[in-house]
Scaffold this motif. Sequence first.
Motif, PDB file in Angstrom:
ATOM      1  N   LEU A 116      44.037  54.582  35.671  1.00 10.31           N
ATOM      2  CA  LEU A 116      45.424  54.171  35.494  1.00 10.31           C
ATOM      3  C   LEU A 116      46.300  54.943  36.432  1.00 10.31           C
ATOM      4  O   LEU A 116      47.268  54.409  36.906  1.00 10.31           O
ATOM      5  N   ASN A 117      45.986  56.212  36.297  1.00  6.64           N
ATOM      6  CA  ASN A 117      46.855  57.135  37.216  1.00  6.64           C
ATOM      7  C   ASN A 117      46.781  56.794  38.685  1.00  6.64           C
ATOM      8  O   ASN A 117      47.777  56.972  39.240  1.00  6.64           O
ATOM      9  N   GLY A 147      61.860  44.804  54.731  1.00  4.44           N
ATOM     10  CA  GLY A 147      60.702  45.155  54.707  1.00  4.44           C
ATOM     11  C   GLY A 147      59.856  44.299  53.614  1.00  4.44           C
ATOM     12  O   GLY A 147      60.234  43.240  52.876  1.00  4.44           O
ATOM     13  N   VAL A 148      58.702  44.854  53.397  1.00  2.19           N
ATOM     14  CA  VAL A 148      57.734  44.228  52.359  1.00  2.19           C
ATOM     15  C   VAL A 148      56.773  45.394  51.820  1.00  2.19           C
ATOM     16  O   VAL A 148      56.441  46.249  52.313  1.00  2.19           O
ATOM     17  N   ILE A 149      56.624  45.161  50.533  1.00  5.94           N
ATOM     18  CA  ILE A 149      55.793  45.968  49.729  1.00  5.94           C
ATOM     19  C   ILE A 149      54.489  45.036  49.387  1.00  5.94           C
ATOM     20  O   ILE A 149      54.748  43.996  48.792  1.00  5.94           O
ATOM     21  N   ILE A 150      53.280  45.530  49.939  1.00 13.80           N
ATOM     22  CA  ILE A 150      52.119  44.925  49.710  1.00 13.80           C
ATOM     23  C   ILE A 150      51.261  45.712  48.712  1.00 13.80           C
ATOM     24  O   ILE A 150      50.691  46.899  48.868  1.00 13.80           O
ATOM     25  N   MET A 151      50.837  45.242  47.440  1.00 16.40           N
ATOM     26  CA  MET A 151      49.934  45.914  46.583  1.00 16.40           C
ATOM     27  C   MET A 151      48.512  45.215  46.596  1.00 16.40           C
ATOM     28  O   MET A 151      48.571  44.167  46.862  1.00 16.40           O
ATOM     29  N   ILE A 152      47.604  46.023  45.866  1.00 14.45           N
ATOM     30  CA  ILE A 152      46.018  45.425  45.778  1.00 14.45           C
ATOM     31  C   ILE A 152      45.679  45.573  44.254  1.00 14.45           C
ATOM     32  O   ILE A 152      45.871  46.365  43.748  1.00 14.45           O
ATOM     33  N   ALA A 153      45.475  44.152  43.931  1.00 10.36           N
ATOM     34  CA  ALA A 153      45.035  43.943  42.633  1.00 10.36           C
ATOM     35  C   ALA A 153      43.651  43.716  42.710  1.00 10.36           C
ATOM     36  O   ALA A 153      43.076  44.233  43.476  1.00 10.36           O
ATOM     37  N   SER A 154      43.213  42.816  41.920  1.00  7.37           N
ATOM     38  CA  SER A 154      41.663  42.635  42.066  1.00  7.37           C
ATOM     39  C   SER A 154      41.341  41.213  41.293  1.00  7.37           C
ATOM     40  O   SER A 154      42.228  40.769  40.390  1.00  7.37           O
ATOM     41  N   SER A 155      40.326  40.642  41.591  1.00  6.14           N
ATOM     42  CA  SER A 155      39.805  39.300  40.791  1.00  6.14           C
ATOM     43  C   SER A 155      39.620  40.028  39.396  1.00  6.14           C
ATOM     44  O   SER A 155      39.731  39.058  38.513  1.00  6.14           O
ATOM     45  N   ALA A 156      39.340  41.046  38.954  1.00  2.00           N
ATOM     46  CA  ALA A 156      39.148  41.529  37.823  1.00  2.00           C
ATOM     47  C   ALA A 156      40.517  41.523  36.848  1.00  2.00           C
ATOM     48  O   ALA A 156      40.376  41.757  35.774  1.00  2.00           O
ATOM     49  N   GLY A 160      38.176  39.961  34.375  1.00  6.93           N
ATOM     50  CA  GLY A 160      37.276  41.246  34.313  1.00  6.93           C
ATOM     51  C   GLY A 160      35.872  40.981  33.504  1.00  6.93           C
ATOM     52  O   GLY A 160      35.606  40.428  32.513  1.00  6.93           O
ATOM     53  N   GLN A 161      34.907  42.134  34.051  1.00  8.08           N
ATOM     54  CA  GLN A 161      33.664  41.981  33.358  1.00  8.08           C
ATOM     55  C   GLN A 161      33.394  43.129  32.197  1.00  8.08           C
ATOM     56  O   GLN A 161      34.621  43.762  32.199  1.00  8.08           O
ATOM     57  N   MET A 162      32.461  43.018  31.540  1.00  8.03           N
ATOM     58  CA  MET A 162      32.146  44.248  30.455  1.00  8.03           C
ATOM     59  C   MET A 162      31.951  45.488  31.277  1.00  8.03           C
ATOM     60  O   MET A 162      31.775  45.511  32.436  1.00  8.03           O
ATOM     61  N   GLY A 163      32.829  46.307  30.583  1.00  5.97           N
ATOM     62  CA  GLY A 163      32.815  47.694  31.231  1.00  5.97           C
ATOM     63  C   GLY A 163      34.035  47.750  32.167  1.00  5.97           C
ATOM     64  O   GLY A 163      34.370  48.873  32.818  1.00  5.97           O
ATOM     65  N   GLN A 164      34.991  46.945  32.164  1.00  2.00           N
ATOM     66  CA  GLN A 164      36.020  47.040  33.211  1.00  2.00           C
ATOM     67  C   GLN A 164      37.450  46.771  32.628  1.00  2.00           C
ATOM     68  O   GLN A 164      38.396  46.667  33.272  1.00  2.00           O
ATOM     69  N   VAL A 165      37.589  47.295  31.481  1.00  2.00           N
ATOM     70  CA  VAL A 165      38.802  47.289  30.485  1.00  2.00           C
ATOM     71  C   VAL A 165      39.595  48.134  31.243  1.00  2.00           C
ATOM     72  O   VAL A 165      40.884  47.760  31.386  1.00  2.00           O
ATOM     73  N   ALA A 166      39.344  49.412  31.671  1.00  2.25           N
ATOM     74  CA  ALA A 166      40.451  50.209  32.289  1.00  2.25           C
ATOM     75  C   ALA A 166      40.679  49.880  33.611  1.00  2.25           C
ATOM     76  O   ALA A 166      42.059  49.635  34.029  1.00  2.25           O
ATOM     77  N   TYR A 167      39.924  49.262  34.461  1.00  3.57           N
ATOM     78  CA  TYR A 167      40.175  48.648  35.701  1.00  3.57           C
ATOM     79  C   TYR A 167      41.016  47.543  35.593  1.00  3.57           C
ATOM     80  O   TYR A 167      41.885  47.419  36.319  1.00  3.57           O
ATOM     81  N   ALA A 168      40.576  46.592  34.850  1.00  3.98           N
ATOM     82  CA  ALA A 168      41.187  45.223  34.630  1.00  3.98           C
ATOM     83  C   ALA A 168      42.450  45.569  34.221  1.00  3.98           C
ATOM     84  O   ALA A 168      43.583  44.537  34.483  1.00  3.98           O
ATOM     85  N   ALA A 173      48.094  44.748  35.492  1.00  4.40           N
ATOM     86  CA  ALA A 173      49.551  45.418  35.738  1.00  4.40           C
ATOM     87  C   ALA A 173      50.104  45.032  36.898  1.00  4.40           C
ATOM     88  O   ALA A 173      51.237  44.931  37.011  1.00  4.40           O
ATOM     89  N   VAL A 174      49.197  45.535  38.104  1.00  6.83           N
ATOM     90  CA  VAL A 174      49.715  45.248  39.520  1.00  6.83           C
ATOM     91  C   VAL A 174      50.284  43.963  39.676  1.00  6.83           C
ATOM     92  O   VAL A 174      51.380  43.466  40.036  1.00  6.83           O
TER      93      VAL A 174
END
Length: 262
Positions: A116-117, A147-156, A160-168, A173-174
Amino acid sequence: MKIANRTFIISGGASGLGLATARELHNAGAYVSLLDLNADNGAKVASELGSRAKFFEVDVSSTDSIAAAIKGTVEWVKETGKEIGGVVAGAGVGLPGLIIDKKNEPLAIESIDFVLNINLRGTLDLIRQALPYMTTATPEGEVGERGVIIMIASSAAFDGQMGQVAYAASKGAVASLTLPLARDLSKYGIRAVTIAPALFDSAMTKMLGKKVKQSLYNAMEFPKRAGQPDEFARLVKECVENVMLNGTVLRLDGAMRMPARL
């Protein structure tokens, strides 16, 4: 928005998707401020790109580290006269772990905090520290864009899959903050866009085993391969140049919807 002769701050800019983005924008005439934890890679890339690139060693989980890089970038901008036109928040980590393991032990809070950090707090901290220098930039074009702000999320963020609670959680959130960020910044002529890639060739995916990668490929519709960094970078370039892209999350995933488990 014009890319040439504007400065773009790119975290995670010395490797993977961040590096591909830096090269794409640099090729279009941008000045690139590369923020990364890997000092050797960063110095090498900056040297290769030449005078329109500057490297800062940064830990995005540290507010002071980001502040030093922003200060250095602003000083560089004063020298070049090329105002800050965008931020690409590309620094990120993945640290898989089931929320409760086979021994009935909960996932360590340190593991959750680590993800998360960097992925969430680091993204917001970089953006908020860069914004005062973007809101005061000279507006350009008919609509007065700054200007523009571009952020990176994920398909997760969405499947998200098992084991991806924190990552997802971090990537979800992003994705969720994209629209309110765009609304906060609309009066300044600054846009906010998020890209949510699936499996792409990167330092993170290089750690995956052959079986795991093949399972992920099987979950893709077309093409059945990992995305290439330059394909990601081309979308970033479009996000910069296309003024109608704002407050939205763009999936870049080959129609992949990840299964619950591999």
